[in-house]
Structures are given as C-alpha cells and as structure tokens.
Design an enzyme around this catalytic site. Structure first.
Site, PDB file in Angstrom:
ATOM      1  CE  LYS A  22       4.290  -6.381  11.100  1.00  0.00           C
ATOM      2  NZ  LYS A  22       3.900  -5.879   9.987  1.00  0.00           N
ATOM      3  NE  ARG A 121       5.474   1.288   4.363  1.00  0.00           N
ATOM      4  CZ  ARG A 121       5.014   0.979   5.624  1.00  0.00           C
ATOM      5  NH1 ARG A 121       4.324   0.887   6.862  1.00  0.00           N
ATOM      6  NH2 ARG A 121       5.716  -0.614   5.254  1.00  0.00           N
ATOM      7  CG  ASP A 305       9.678  -2.910  10.620  1.00  0.00           C
ATOM      8  OD1 ASP A 305       9.802  -2.677   9.975  1.00  0.00           O
ATOM      9  OD2 ASP A 305       9.913  -4.625   9.726  1.00  0.00           O
ATOM     10  NE  ARG A 397      -0.794  -2.041  12.219  1.00  0.00           N
ATOM     11  CZ  ARG A 397       0.521  -1.287  11.227  1.00  0.00           C
ATOM     12  NH1 ARG A 397       0.721   0.251  11.372  1.00  0.00           N
ATOM     13  NH2 ARG A 397       1.225  -2.740  10.276  1.00  0.00           N
TER      14      ARG A 397
HETATM   15  C1  UD1 Z   1       7.696  -4.733   4.912  1.00  0.00           C
HETATM   16  C2  UD1 Z   1       7.308  -4.638   5.873  1.00  0.00           C
HETATM   17  C3  UD1 Z   1       7.716  -3.147   6.841  1.00  0.00           C
HETATM   18  C4  UD1 Z   1       9.073  -3.009   7.047  1.00  0.00           C
HETATM   19  C5  UD1 Z   1      10.073  -2.817   5.537  1.00  0.00           C
HETATM   20  C6  UD1 Z   1      11.385  -2.425   5.161  1.00  0.00           C
HETATM   21  C7  UD1 Z   1       5.494  -6.568   5.861  1.00  0.00           C
HETATM   22  C8  UD1 Z   1       4.256  -6.659   5.868  1.00  0.00           C
HETATM   23  N1  UD1 Z   1       5.913  -5.085   5.711  1.00  0.00           N
HETATM   24  O1  UD1 Z   1       7.177  -3.255   4.023  1.00  0.00           O
HETATM   25  O2  UD1 Z   1       7.534  -4.382   8.008  1.00  0.00           O
HETATM   26  O3  UD1 Z   1       9.767  -2.112   7.723  1.00  0.00           O
HETATM   27  O4  UD1 Z   1       9.317  -4.569   4.216  1.00  0.00           O
HETATM   28  O5  UD1 Z   1      11.933  -4.193   5.737  1.00  0.00           O
HETATM   29  O6  UD1 Z   1       6.632  -7.054   5.047  1.00  0.00           O
HETATM   30  N2  UD1 Z   1       9.136   1.472  -2.110  1.00  0.00           N
HETATM   31  C9  UD1 Z   1       8.824   2.087  -3.088  1.00  0.00           C
HETATM   32  N3  UD1 Z   1       8.042   1.732  -3.715  1.00  0.00           N
HETATM   33  C10 UD1 Z   1       7.998   0.853  -4.230  1.00  0.00           C
HETATM   34  C11 UD1 Z   1       7.883   0.224  -2.666  1.00  0.00           C
HETATM   35  C12 UD1 Z   1       8.658   0.228  -2.237  1.00  0.00           C
HETATM   36  O7  UD1 Z   1       9.026   3.447  -2.970  1.00  0.00           O
HETATM   37  O8  UD1 Z   1       7.251   0.376  -4.907  1.00  0.00           O
HETATM   38  C13 UD1 Z   1      10.136   2.067  -1.166  1.00  0.00           C
HETATM   39  C14 UD1 Z   1       9.520   2.763  -0.153  1.00  0.00           C
HETATM   40  O9  UD1 Z   1       8.588   4.234   0.481  1.00  0.00           O
HETATM   41  C15 UD1 Z   1      10.163   2.972   1.348  1.00  0.00           C
HETATM   42  C16 UD1 Z   1      11.105   1.290   1.408  1.00  0.00           C
HETATM   43  O10 UD1 Z   1      10.877   1.776  -0.520  1.00  0.00           O
HETATM   44  O11 UD1 Z   1      11.032   3.491   1.362  1.00  0.00           O
HETATM   45  C17 UD1 Z   1      10.795   0.039   1.644  1.00  0.00           C
HETATM   46  O12 UD1 Z   1      10.139  -0.456   0.607  1.00  0.00           O
HETATM   47  P1  UD1 Z   1       9.275  -1.919   0.878  1.00  0.00           P
HETATM   48  O13 UD1 Z   1      10.537  -3.174   1.140  1.00  0.00           O
HETATM   49  O14 UD1 Z   1       8.888  -2.049   0.198  1.00  0.00           O
HETATM   50  O15 UD1 Z   1       8.828  -2.164   2.268  1.00  0.00           O
HETATM   51  P2  UD1 Z   1       7.073  -2.980   2.276  1.00  0.00           P
HETATM   52  O16 UD1 Z   1       6.976  -4.200   1.654  1.00  0.00           O
HETATM   53  O17 UD1 Z   1       6.711  -2.174   2.469  1.00  0.00           O
END
Ligand code: UD1
Length: 418
Positions: A22, A121, A305, A397
C-alpha cells in the site's frame, strides 16, 4: 456496514501470497501524473486507499482503469490542480499530490490531508521542503495553495526522516532545474521503490535507502510499467497472526531484511523463523513469552504500522512487555477494545505496559483505525470463543482479501452485514 464474526482458537497453516505494498503503490499513483504518457502499475492491491487515490487522479482529469489487477493511468488530458476536500480528508497520502501537481502544473490547491486517527499529523516538513524548492505557499481555512513560477534544486535538510516528506521532495524535485540534495531522508524500502519507478521514467535520482538522496532535475519523464514491492506490513500482520494462533505459515514475496526487527521479536516470543530468498516461514507452538520491550522507530527500526499487532500478540503471551510508540501521539486507541477481550494493558502517554494473560476471550469490538483494526482481528483469531469486529472500513483501507486469505489458512472468519 459489515463486521467480521471470528471463532477463535484455530491454528493457522499454509502459504500467503502478499499484496503489493500500500505504502508504495500510493506514492507511485501520485507520481503517475508526472508524465502525459501511459503508466501501468502491475498488481495494485484492491484496497480502499488505492480506489480513493484513483478517484483523486480522475478528479484531476486523468483516465484511470483497473484491468486484471493492474491499474493504468493516462493523464494526457489532466488539467486540474485542485483536489476536492472530501478526498484529501479521506486519505493522508493525498499530500504527495502537492509535489506531483507542482511538477506538472506549477500549482496545487488541496485541503489539509486526513488518514488514520492516530494523532496529530502535521505537514510542516513537506511545506518547508517545498519552499526550499521555490514554492510559494499560503494556508487559509484548512486549504493549502502552492504556486511556483519555476521549481529549482536546493539543499534540503530534514530534521526528522518523514516518509511522506521525503517522497514529496522526490516528486517536486524530479524535474526541478538543477540538483537537489536531501539530507536526513527517510530510509524506508518504499522510498527505494519510488526512486526506481521515477528512474524508470527517466529521472536521475540516487541514494534512496540511505539518508542522503541526490536528485538531478530532468527535462521530461516518459511512461512506465512497473511491479511494486510486496507489502511488508501485510507480511508482518500475517506472521503475528500465526504467532498468536499457533501453527505454521509461510509468507511469500518479501525480503526478510525489510522486517528484520519483527522477525527478531517473534523469535524472542518463542517462535521459530526460517527465511529463504523471498520467503519467511514461522512456526508457533505452545504458549509464547512476552517481548521485554518494543520501541517503534523510523526504518530500519520497528515499524509503527506493526505496533498494534504486536501489542495484541503480547497481550496473549505470558510475562510483561513494554511497548513504546515514538512516531504517533495517539496510536493506542485500540487498547480499550483489546481490554474488552481480557487484555491487561495500561497506557501512559506513549508507552503501553502489557501484562500477558496467556489467552484472551472473545468479545464484540470496533476497529477505529487500519492497523488497530488488524490487531483486533489477530486478538480475536487467537482468543477463546467468538468475537465480532465492527467497522471494517478501516481494515479495508489497507488489506485486500483479508478474510479470504485468513480463511485459506484455516481461520474461522465470516464477513456479514450488521
Ligand atoms: C507513512 C506511512 C504510514 C507510516 C508512517 C511512519 C504512507 C502512505 N504512510 O506515513 O503508514 O505509519 O509513514 O512510518 O506511506 N511529521 C511532522 N511533520 C511533517 C511530517 C511528519 O511532524 O511534515 C511527523 C508525523 O506527525 C509523525 C512522524 O513525523 O509523528 C512520522 O510521519 P511520516 O514519516 O511523515 O509518516 P507518513 O508519511 O504520514
């Protein structure tokens, strides 16, 4: 509305052919609009998030067709740079569309993204990086408007290795003028998949899988046919289910190093694990021991995850476990549901203290998010008696044919209307 009715206590045996990942397919779909030429993604999983992403591409004017499991995207006529809020709120991955839309149209308008309810997030790292690439951004009433006369390469330093921000930077920098050096990149295998996909379209990207990625902007990208990597989180979910139920299963299609820490933790529980090429076999017999401590971390650390699933497993082992969630603030919302099944878990902030009870009992529980939902199914499969798991939309999902795959392994699981 539908629910699962699960008769617990059946051992699992057999082989699971994994779906495409996914978290790889979603960014690849976002990348598909970077070219006007046809893009084919082989074996796209039949999950709700993929359907939602396909709908987003259609809203932009692309033709998206599903054929024999493949998804074919033809975005020659795409002309719209706005994504309706109904869709971005449903799917957090829609945030990758910022990078793709900016590369294709030099502008993008999207509502703040949604996704699982597992805590705040923010997307500040995405926006910071886009600004470095020359994008002007304004935020108003829950909408983000991005515009760039021209995208240009830049030195970008991420102070946290965000998966989504790393992917967005690849998508925004791939055709920017000049070179982008991204330091502090996320190292997840899905990022390597995105790099390979973009390079197959004619991009010049190197370094994915390490914390420095170099992107040399190219003038154009061409069509591509690709087969994404298999889903390491689905693999982990089935292995944990087999551990919880007892039995012997094999998952096929995954590189063991992509879930090395989970395999280590399952051995610590008392399971036997054998790996060969792209296959992982697990044998689980008798009562398992709790893991002493599991702490979620960015790759190659323990994946967030799989946190809910291992917590469910530990709840039915003997001993005590400490589970620490470092990535998301509120990723223990499934715990009260596990408690209905007899789990002894105390949550304090980002830590769950699990006292293994040896065995859970059946109950009626409700899934509140995707992986929390999978954890409830695992708990129900291993529990004594009958359970009902409500609100399957969350599980749909991310898991294609979840019921059918579990049933083939010998689980007693039915899907019925509520
Ligand atoms: C992706 C995965 C999700 C997984 C996560 C962490 C996809 C579609 N989803 O989500 O399944 O759980 O990686 O491995 O690939 N953060 C910030 N600011 C930002 C971006 C992130 O503070 O601009 C924080 C988030 O709030 C969170 C952490 O960083 O606490 C991890 O987020 P991130 O690695 O960006 O996860 P996703 O890309 O949302």
């Amino acid at each position: 509305m539908e629910k699962y009715v699960i008769e617990g206590g059946r051992r699992l045996a057999g082989r699971v052919m994994l779906q495409s990942a996914k978290n790889s397919v979603l960014p690849l779909l976002a990348a598909s609009i970077l070219t006007e030429k046809r893009v084919t993604i082989r074996e796209a999983p039949a999950i709700a998030d993929v359907a939602c992403m396909a709908q987003i591409l259609r809203e932009l004017g692309a033709k998206v067709t599903f054929s024999g499991g493949d998804v074919i995207i033809d975005s020659a006529d795409a002309c719209c740079h706005e994504i309706p809020s109904s869709l971005t709120r449903e799917l957090r991955s829609s945030v990758f569309m910022l990078g793709s839309l900016l590369t294709r149209f030099k502008r993008a308008l999207i509502a703040y993204p949604g996704g699982c309810d597992i805590g705040l997030r923010p997307i500040d790292l995405h926006l910071f990086a886009l600004r470095r690439l020359g994008v002007n951004i304004s935020e108003r009433d829950g909408f983000i408007f991005c515009e760039a006369e021209k995208l240009h390469g830049a030195e970008i330093l991420l102070d946290f290795p965000s998966v989504g921000a790393t992917e967005n930077i690849l998508l925004a920098a791939v055709m920017a003028e000049g070179r982008t050096t991204l330091t502090g990149a996320a190292k997840e295998p899905e990022i390597v998949d995105l790099q390979n996909f973009l390079n197959a379209m004619g991009a010049r990207i190197a370094g994915a899988g390490t914390d420095v990625i170099e992107i040399e902007g190219v003038k154009e990208l061409h069509g591509v046919t690709c087969r994404p990597m298999k889903d390491r989180i689905e693999a982990g979910t089935f292995l944990i289910a087999a551990a919880a139920c007892g039995g012997e299963i094999e998952v096929v299609g995954i590189r063991p190093e992509n879930i090395r820490l989970l395999l280590h933790k399952l051995r610590e529980n008392g399971c036997k694990i054998h790996t060969k090429n792209d296959k992982i076999r697990i044998e689980s017999r008798g009562t398992l021991r709790c893991n002493r401590r599991i702490e979620t971390m960015p790759f190659p650390g323990f994946p967030t995850d799989l946190q809910a699933q291992v917590t469910a497993l530990n709840a039915s082992c003997t001993g005590c476990a400490l589970i620490v969630e470092n990535l998301f603030e509120t990723r223990f919302k499934y715990v009260p549901e596990l408690q209905k099944m007899g789990a002894d878990i105390e949550v304090k902030g980002r830590t769950a203290f699990v006292r293994g009870t040896g065995r859970l009992h059946g109950a009626c529980v409700t899934a509140g998010d995707l992986r929390g939902g999978a954890a409830l199914v695992i708990a129900a499969l291993g529990a004594e008696g009958t359970s009902e798991v409500l609100d399957l939309s969350h599980i749909d999902r991310g898991y294609a044919d979840f019921r059918a795959k579990l049933k083939k392994l010998g689980a007693s699981i039915r899907r019925v209307s509520v």
